[in-house]
Design a protein around this motif. Structure first.
Motif, PDB file in Angstrom:
ATOM      1  N   HIS A 153      46.384  33.094  29.366  1.00  0.00           N
ATOM      2  CA  HIS A 153      46.093  32.242  30.519  1.00  0.00           C
ATOM      3  C   HIS A 153      44.914  33.017  31.181  1.00  0.00           C
ATOM      4  O   HIS A 153      45.188  34.110  31.781  1.00  0.00           O
ATOM      5  N   LEU A 154      43.916  32.556  30.749  1.00  0.00           N
ATOM      6  CA  LEU A 154      42.676  33.263  31.151  1.00  0.00           C
ATOM      7  C   LEU A 154      41.798  32.406  31.989  1.00  0.00           C
ATOM      8  O   LEU A 154      41.812  31.155  32.068  1.00  0.00           O
ATOM      9  N   PRO A 155      41.266  32.918  33.196  1.00  0.00           N
ATOM     10  CA  PRO A 155      40.451  32.430  33.738  1.00  0.00           C
ATOM     11  C   PRO A 155      38.958  31.998  33.298  1.00  0.00           C
ATOM     12  O   PRO A 155      38.731  32.642  32.271  1.00  0.00           O
ATOM     13  N   ALA A 156      38.254  31.044  34.025  1.00  0.00           N
ATOM     14  CA  ALA A 156      37.272  30.429  33.387  1.00  0.00           C
ATOM     15  C   ALA A 156      36.202  31.782  33.147  1.00  0.00           C
ATOM     16  O   ALA A 156      35.293  31.772  32.225  1.00  0.00           O
ATOM     17  N   SER A 157      35.959  32.589  34.095  1.00  0.00           N
ATOM     18  CA  SER A 157      35.116  33.596  33.785  1.00  0.00           C
ATOM     19  C   SER A 157      35.719  34.757  34.671  1.00  0.00           C
ATOM     20  O   SER A 157      36.552  34.699  35.796  1.00  0.00           O
ATOM     21  N   ALA A 158      35.439  36.167  34.387  1.00  0.00           N
ATOM     22  CA  ALA A 158      36.047  37.101  35.056  1.00  0.00           C
ATOM     23  C   ALA A 158      34.954  38.101  35.200  1.00  0.00           C
ATOM     24  O   ALA A 158      33.932  38.107  34.652  1.00  0.00           O
ATOM     25  N   PRO A 159      34.744  38.706  36.770  1.00  0.00           N
ATOM     26  CA  PRO A 159      33.866  39.782  36.894  1.00  0.00           C
ATOM     27  C   PRO A 159      33.919  40.796  36.011  1.00  0.00           C
ATOM     28  O   PRO A 159      34.837  41.253  35.397  1.00  0.00           O
ATOM     29  N   SER A 160      32.647  41.494  35.706  1.00  0.00           N
ATOM     30  CA  SER A 160      32.753  42.464  34.659  1.00  0.00           C
ATOM     31  C   SER A 160      33.013  43.675  35.204  1.00  0.00           C
ATOM     32  O   SER A 160      33.081  44.091  36.438  1.00  0.00           O
ATOM     33  N   LEU A 161      33.855  44.436  34.314  1.00  0.00           N
ATOM     34  CA  LEU A 161      34.347  45.883  34.646  1.00  0.00           C
ATOM     35  C   LEU A 161      33.617  46.991  34.018  1.00  0.00           C
ATOM     36  O   LEU A 161      33.519  46.917  32.768  1.00  0.00           O
ATOM     37  N   ARG A 162      33.379  48.088  34.889  1.00  0.00           N
ATOM     38  CA  ARG A 162      32.934  49.227  33.925  1.00  0.00           C
ATOM     39  C   ARG A 162      33.900  49.967  33.506  1.00  0.00           C
ATOM     40  O   ARG A 162      34.610  50.941  34.213  1.00  0.00           O
ATOM     41  N   ALA A 163      33.997  50.168  32.145  1.00  0.00           N
ATOM     42  CA  ALA A 163      34.993  50.961  31.638  1.00  0.00           C
ATOM     43  C   ALA A 163      34.811  51.069  30.208  1.00  0.00           C
ATOM     44  O   ALA A 163      33.716  50.794  29.533  1.00  0.00           O
ATOM     45  N   ASP A 164      35.718  52.343  29.474  1.00  0.00           N
ATOM     46  CA  ASP A 164      35.344  52.425  28.138  1.00  0.00           C
ATOM     47  C   ASP A 164      36.342  51.297  27.516  1.00  0.00           C
ATOM     48  O   ASP A 164      37.520  50.750  27.676  1.00  0.00           O
TER      49      ASP A 164
ATOM     50  N   ARG B  61      44.184  37.835  35.744  1.00  0.00           N
ATOM     51  CA  ARG B  61      43.623  37.207  37.267  1.00  0.00           C
ATOM     52  C   ARG B  61      43.067  38.387  38.013  1.00  0.00           C
ATOM     53  O   ARG B  61      43.102  39.740  37.695  1.00  0.00           O
ATOM     54  N   CYS B  62      41.905  37.758  38.763  1.00  0.00           N
ATOM     55  CA  CYS B  62      40.923  38.718  39.400  1.00  0.00           C
ATOM     56  C   CYS B  62      41.208  38.459  40.819  1.00  0.00           C
ATOM     57  O   CYS B  62      40.575  37.134  40.976  1.00  0.00           O
ATOM     58  N   GLU B  63      41.455  39.390  41.639  1.00  0.00           N
ATOM     59  CA  GLU B  63      41.562  38.817  43.177  1.00  0.00           C
ATOM     60  C   GLU B  63      41.538  40.285  43.972  1.00  0.00           C
ATOM     61  O   GLU B  63      42.365  41.139  43.269  1.00  0.00           O
TER      62      GLU B  63
ATOM     63  N   GLY C   6      39.380  42.314  44.821  1.00  0.00           N
ATOM     64  CA  GLY C   6      38.827  43.586  44.478  1.00  0.00           C
ATOM     65  C   GLY C   6      39.383  44.265  43.056  1.00  0.00           C
ATOM     66  O   GLY C   6      39.072  45.377  42.569  1.00  0.00           O
ATOM     67  N   SER C   7      40.498  43.553  42.462  1.00  0.00           N
ATOM     68  CA  SER C   7      40.970  44.227  41.423  1.00  0.00           C
ATOM     69  C   SER C   7      41.436  43.183  40.253  1.00  0.00           C
ATOM     70  O   SER C   7      41.755  41.888  40.470  1.00  0.00           O
ATOM     71  N   ALA C   8      41.406  43.491  39.164  1.00  0.00           N
ATOM     72  CA  ALA C   8      41.893  42.744  37.927  1.00  0.00           C
ATOM     73  C   ALA C   8      43.189  43.237  37.515  1.00  0.00           C
ATOM     74  O   ALA C   8      43.682  44.309  37.481  1.00  0.00           O
ATOM     75  N   ARG C   9      44.048  41.941  37.184  1.00  0.00           N
ATOM     76  CA  ARG C   9      45.463  42.327  36.964  1.00  0.00           C
ATOM     77  C   ARG C   9      45.893  41.415  35.632  1.00  0.00           C
ATOM     78  O   ARG C   9      45.545  40.396  35.493  1.00  0.00           O
ATOM     79  N   VAL C  10      46.472  42.337  34.522  1.00  0.00           N
ATOM     80  CA  VAL C  10      46.528  41.557  33.209  1.00  0.00           C
ATOM     81  C   VAL C  10      48.227  41.827  33.455  1.00  0.00           C
ATOM     82  O   VAL C  10      48.884  42.834  33.577  1.00  0.00           O
ATOM     83  N   ASP C  11      48.999  40.556  33.095  1.00  0.00           N
ATOM     84  CA  ASP C  11      50.514  40.529  32.752  1.00  0.00           C
ATOM     85  C   ASP C  11      50.919  40.394  31.385  1.00  0.00           C
ATOM     86  O   ASP C  11      50.393  39.361  30.994  1.00  0.00           O
ATOM     87  N   VAL C  12      51.589  41.088  30.897  1.00  0.00           N
ATOM     88  CA  VAL C  12      52.134  40.703  29.454  1.00  0.00           C
ATOM     89  C   VAL C  12      53.540  40.523  29.329  1.00  0.00           C
ATOM     90  O   VAL C  12      54.233  41.442  29.506  1.00  0.00           O
ATOM     91  N   LYS C  13      54.026  39.281  29.582  1.00  0.00           N
ATOM     92  CA  LYS C  13      55.460  38.713  29.457  1.00  0.00           C
ATOM     93  C   LYS C  13      55.836  38.405  28.167  1.00  0.00           C
ATOM     94  O   LYS C  13      55.298  37.669  27.438  1.00  0.00           O
ATOM     95  N   ASP C  14      57.125  39.041  27.919  1.00  0.00           N
ATOM     96  CA  ASP C  14      57.922  38.616  26.755  1.00  0.00           C
ATOM     97  C   ASP C  14      59.051  38.223  27.059  1.00  0.00           C
ATOM     98  O   ASP C  14      59.801  38.030  28.108  1.00  0.00           O
ATOM     99  N   ASN C  15      59.850  37.548  26.169  1.00  0.00           N
ATOM    100  CA  ASN C  15      61.258  36.732  26.247  1.00  0.00           C
ATOM    101  C   ASN C  15      62.152  37.914  25.380  1.00  0.00           C
ATOM    102  O   ASN C  15      63.439  37.085  24.829  1.00  0.00           O
TER     103      ASN C  15
ATOM    104  N   GLU D 273      46.719  46.961  36.492  1.00  0.00           N
ATOM    105  CA  GLU D 273      45.826  46.757  37.586  1.00  0.00           C
ATOM    106  C   GLU D 273      44.627  47.561  37.509  1.00  0.00           C
ATOM    107  O   GLU D 273      44.890  48.876  37.500  1.00  0.00           O
ATOM    108  N   LEU D 274      43.459  47.136  37.293  1.00  0.00           N
ATOM    109  CA  LEU D 274      42.372  48.061  37.577  1.00  0.00           C
ATOM    110  C   LEU D 274      41.410  47.609  38.434  1.00  0.00           C
ATOM    111  O   LEU D 274      41.163  46.416  38.967  1.00  0.00           O
TER     112      LEU D 274
END
Lengths: 65, 913
Positions: free
Chosen positions: B786-797, B828-830, B832-841, B903-904
């Motif tokens: 579930h990805l947004p149309a675009s995400a701000p870029s992040l400076r990282a490795d 999700r980007c909201e 000032g931070s970006a968050r990634v959830d990995v949900k399993d069943n 969250e970054l």
């Protein structure tokens, strides 16, 4: 003796003397009465004076022992 | 009538007797058997307080005001009850620091100031010289009465020229006597034993003479006290003698002021200071004096009112001057011998006062006026080698003669003027100005030189304006309008009603205003700045004199002079013989043979300064000693350190407390560090055992399979292929494990390399999904993004974050149920931070197990169901996310699957480079 009992007693005598030999206590004795044929005020002044000397003598000579 | 030669002869005989007593006293003192080392003699010598003014004047005051002569004697009685507190401290201070006059006392207290000493001397001279004149007048008029130079009302008629004036010769005789006994030699303590003996003798004479005339009037002329009072009561115009305020002008406030004034003057009159403080041989004598001296005063006053009443009854009011009743009553009854005795008594009172006052004042004039000027003029430096004892004695003798001549001059000028006859209380008010600076100086450390100067000047100025100038005006020397209209015609400046204050007599009025100005200026100016080093030094010495004991304050001169320079310096002022004796005694007291062995140290310098202070005053002594001793200036801080032992001890204990607190803190830190070290050690052991365990498992299978193939060459190719496949995969697993351990170690030690670029998180998630696609297919699980149309870029490795994503996805793939698994990845980007959830069943993770999964080599699930893995994936992922300022956490409900999220921050990731 400086800070001891005698010193405190002398200060107490001083305060008592200031009280007895000044207004208002002094004014109580300024009335035309005669004791032993002498005016009350004069008898009062001299006897308080003598009393003070006696008390001071008792304090300092006692402390000297 | 008595012939003049008889009176003069008797007077000289009396003076010769005094001389003999004084000579005897000095001889005994030299022989070491002092006759004044006796509390009775000390008490009697204090009675120098009773001068001719009181001897003759008390009767005069009683005749006009009844009991109003008494405050002058009640004050000292009350004041002496406090003597054991106040005067004892003064004696101790004077003894410790060789203070020889009240001017020296004030000058020493406020930083050894010449200016202050001079000012005190000036005030004392101005206040006291007229008082000396009054004594001369008493003797002179007594003499005139005795030889019959008067009319029937005893008014003196003589108007001789000055060369015929006996008073001049009296003044000169007294000067000679004073010079002989006051300045025979220079003494370091400024003590005059013979003189004190003579004064005590004089006190006895004047008491006996007054008692004689009192008894004569009361019991000879009349029939005792009762008779006199009864007769007085019968005469209406004498009633005011019997009531408190018969004259009706002074009031109780005035009574109190007079008591206070006398109380102060018993300490601050220069002659009283001289006798009570400087001449005191043993401070224990003060103890008996606190009652013997008041008893003396009582005795000399018992017959004052009877004599006054007797005189008024005999002469009537307004004829004969009541001041002369003690003489005129015997004369009127032809008791010439008694009159002569009374005259001798008056002569005693006058000479005693003049002698002591002249000695005290001459010491002040010499030490605090003349010597500072000579020192300043540098003349002494030119004559360094000369013996200066002669000069010092000369100055003092000159001062004595000068003072008496000044007194005579004032007497000639003033005559019967108001300015002379009222001078007694005016003098008292002048010396009362010393009270604030002296008492304040003994009990308050904050007083400064400027404060003392301001207080003295203000008090003295008010005294001059409200008492001295009015007394001049009343004598006709100033325009009397001044009294009525004030200076410049300003109503509020009327000298005896300053600011419109009424209801007080002139003495009380002046005392009130001068003390208000004095104390106010002293305190206010003192508080304008902190005391300097010198002032603080002296303040501590004076205030804490009882606490210091006998230990010399040796540390104020920091550098020693040559002992060889100090002795000649002192000898110039004290004389060679006395100085050698003093230094010799000092050397012996320090266990040395003689003065030549003395080492120069601060204590010796202090000793020399103290010796000099006795001769030339504290301020001058400091100047002289500093000519041979180079004094390093002491800073205020240092002085306070040296002096204030209490504060030093307090500082030490404060430091100790601080140190022990610091120690405690350090101990706690060490203990914490130790605990942490032990923990780390345990972690390291765990890590090692885990790593070896993890390494051994694949190695064991590799070894087993290899041995099998080695031992049995006949193995099928198919089996061999399978074994080799296992060996390869185990080797891959081994190398991955080793890589991860190395990775972990690098990240933890901070040596990992980070290659930061701008990352598109959508692309990153997509990339990770592609990489793990095969894994999900193998398990038959679905992966939904579930990805947004675009995400701000992040400076990282990029690679590291990819590693995190793949780790999370592969973990999820391992735990989902086979065939029906579903994994949702949300970005999700909201805020000032970006968050990634990995949900399993999957089965989910027990709350107790949740923190454990992030620990190294700890895998979720039980041993049997545990899938393959190194147990380092999640710890490394968390380290990476935290490196970029983010966090990685887990939410899970057992039975409903688990969600790993990270969250970054968008902004600070760049800053982390």
């Amino acid at each position: 003796m400086r800070k001891g009992l005698a010193g405190q007693r002398l200060v107490a005598v001083f305060i008592a003397g200031m009280l007895l030999l000044n207004y208002p206590v002094l004014s109580l004795f300024d009335r035309p009465l005669v004791v032993f044929g002498l005016p009350l005020l004069h008898v009062y002044l001299f006897s308080v004076w003598l009393g003070l000397i006696g008390v001071v003598a008792w304090i300092v000579e006692r402390g000297a022992r | 009538m008595l012939p003049g030669w008889l009176i003069i002869g008797a007077s000289f005989a009396y003076l010769l007797l005094l001389f003999a007593v004084a000579y005897f006293g000095d001889r005994r003192a030299d022989a070491g058997r002092s006759i004044i080392d006796n509390p009775w003699v000390f008490s009697l010598s204090l009675a120098v307080y009773c001068t001719a003014w009181t001897y003759f004047g008390s009767v005069g005051r009683a005749a006009s005001g009844g009991p109003w002569f008494l405050p002058t004697y009640l004050g000292p009685t009350l004041g002496l009850t406090l003597a054991w507190l106040v005067v004892l401290k003064m004696i101790r201070i004077a003894r410790s620091y060789r203070v020889t006059s009240i001017a020296d006392f004030v000058a020493s207290r406020y930083g050894k100031s010449h200016l202050l000493g001079g000012l005190v001397t000036l005030i004392a001279v101005v206040g006291i010289v007229p008082y000396i004149a009054l004594q001369l007048k008493a003797i002179s008029s007594g003499y005139a009465l005795l030889i019959g130079e008067h009319d029937s009302l005893f008014r003196i008629e003589s108007q001789a020229g000055w060369w015929q004036d006996g008073t001049l010769y009296i003044a000169l005789t007294l000067a000679a006597f004073t010079v002989l006994f006051g300045t025979r030699h220079l003494d370091t303590t400024e003590r005059h034993e013979g003189m004190v003996a003579a004064i005590a003798f004089e006190s006895v004479v004047k008491l006996l003479a007054f008692l004689a005339v009192g008894i004569y009037v009361t019991y000879w002329l009349y029939d005792g006290f009762g008779d006199l009072y009864a007769r007085a009561a019968a005469v209406p115009e004498l009633h005011n003698l019997l009531a408190f305020d018969g004259a009706g002008r002074l009031g109780y406030g005035g009574w109190f002021a007079h008591v206070l004034l006398a109380m102060l003057s018993i300490i601050f009159l220069p002659r009283q200071f001289q006798i009570a403080v400087v001449e005191n041989v043993n401070e224990q004598h003060l103890r008996r004096a606190t009652w013997v001296f008041p008893a003396y005063l009582l005795a000399i006053n018992i017959f004052v009112i009877p004599v006054a009443i007797g005189g008024l009854l005999h002469f009537g009011r307004g004829t004969v001057d009541p001041d002369t009743f003690v003489l005129t009553l015997p004369l009127a009854h032809d008791q010439a011998a008694l009159a002569l005795l009374v005259f001798i008594g008056g002569l005693s009172a006058a000479t005693g006062m003049v002698i002591v006052e002249a000695i005290a004042l001459s010491t002040m004039v010499c030490n605090d006026l003349v010597m500072p000027m000579l020192l300043r003029s540098r003349r002494l430096d030119l004559a360094r080698e000369r013996d200066l004892t002669g000069l010092l004695l000369g100055i003092r003798r000159g001062a004595i003669v000068g003072l008496l001549l000044l007194g005579y001059l004032y007497f000639r000028l003033a005559g019967e003027a108001y300015a002379l006859v009222s001078i007694g209380l005016i003098s008292f008010a002048a010396v009362a100005q010393f009270a604030p600076v002296v008492i304040g100086g003994m009990y308050w450390r904050g007083g400064t030189r400027e404060g003392a100067l301001a207080g003295l000047l203000a008090g003295f100025a008010v005294w001059v304006y409200t008492l001295l100038l009015p007394s001049f005006a009343k004598s006709g020397w100033l325009d009397p309008a001044f009294l009525e209209q004030g200076a410049f015609g300003l109503g509020w400046l009327v000298p005896e009603r300053l600011f419109g204050l009424t209801g007080l007599d002139n003495i009380s009025h002046a005392l009130f205003w001068s003390l208000v100005a004095n104390i106010g200026s002293y305190v206010a100016v003192s508080m304008m700045r902190a005391p300097t080093g010198a002032e603080a030094t002296q303040a501590a010495l004076f205030v804490d004199v009882f606490r210091r004991g006998d230990a010399p304050p040796a540390s104020f001169w920091r550098t020693g002079a040559e002992a060889g320079e100090l002795l000649p310096l002192v000898a110039r002022f004290l004389g060679q013989r006395r100085t050698e004796e003093a230094f010799g005694a000092y050397a012996r007291s320090h266990g040395l043979q003689d003065a030549s062995q003395l080492k120069s140290d601060p204590e010796l310098v202090h000793f020399a300064e103290t010796l000099l202070a006795g001769a030339i005053g504290g301020a001058s002594a400091r100047v002289m000693v500093s000519t041979v001793v180079q004094e390093e200036p002491l800073g205020l801080g240092e002085v306070m350190d040296i002096l204030d032992e209490a504060s030093q001890v307090r500082a030490y204990s404060h430091k100790l407390e601080e140190k022990s607190r610091a120690l405690e803190a350090a101990t706690a830190e060490l203990r914490a560090a130790n605990v942490r070290l032990q923990e780390l050690d345990r972690l390291k052991d765990d890590f090692m055992s885990s790593v070896t365990h993890e390494l051994r498992t694949p190695l064991t299978s590799i070894r087993a399979l290899s041995e099998m193939m080695l031992d049995d060459p006949e193995i099928d190719v198919e089996d061999r292929q399978r074994f080799l496949g296992i060996i390869v995969s185990e080797t891959v697993r081994l190398s991955r494990l080793v890589n991860q351990v190395l990775d972990m170690a690098k990240i933890e030690s901070g040596h990992a390399e980070w290659h930061n670029t701008d990352i598109d998180l959508c692309e990153l998630v997509q990339h990770s999904a592609d990489a793990t696609l095969q894994l999900f297919r193998d398990r038959g699980a679905e992966l939904h993004l579930h990805l947004p149309a675009s995400a701000p870029s992040l400076r990282a490795d990029h690679d590291r974050l990819l590693q995190v994503m793949i780790n999370l996805l592969s973990n999820a793939a391992k735990f989902v149920p086979a065939g029906s698994g579903r994994v949702d990845v949300t970005l999700r980007c909201e805020g000032g931070s970006a968050r990634v959830d990995v949900k399993d069943n999957g089965p989910g993770i027990e709350p107790a197990q949740q923190p454990v999964v992030f620990e190294k080599f700890r895998q979720g699930g039980d041993e049997r169901s545990r899938p393959q893995g190194t147990g380092l994936g999640l710890p490394i992922s968390r380290q990476i996310v935290e490196h970029f300022g983010g966090r990685l956490w887990l939410e899970s409900v057992p039975g409903e699957g688990a969600t790993f999220s990270f969250e970054l921050p968008l902004a600070s990731a760049a800053a982390h480079e």
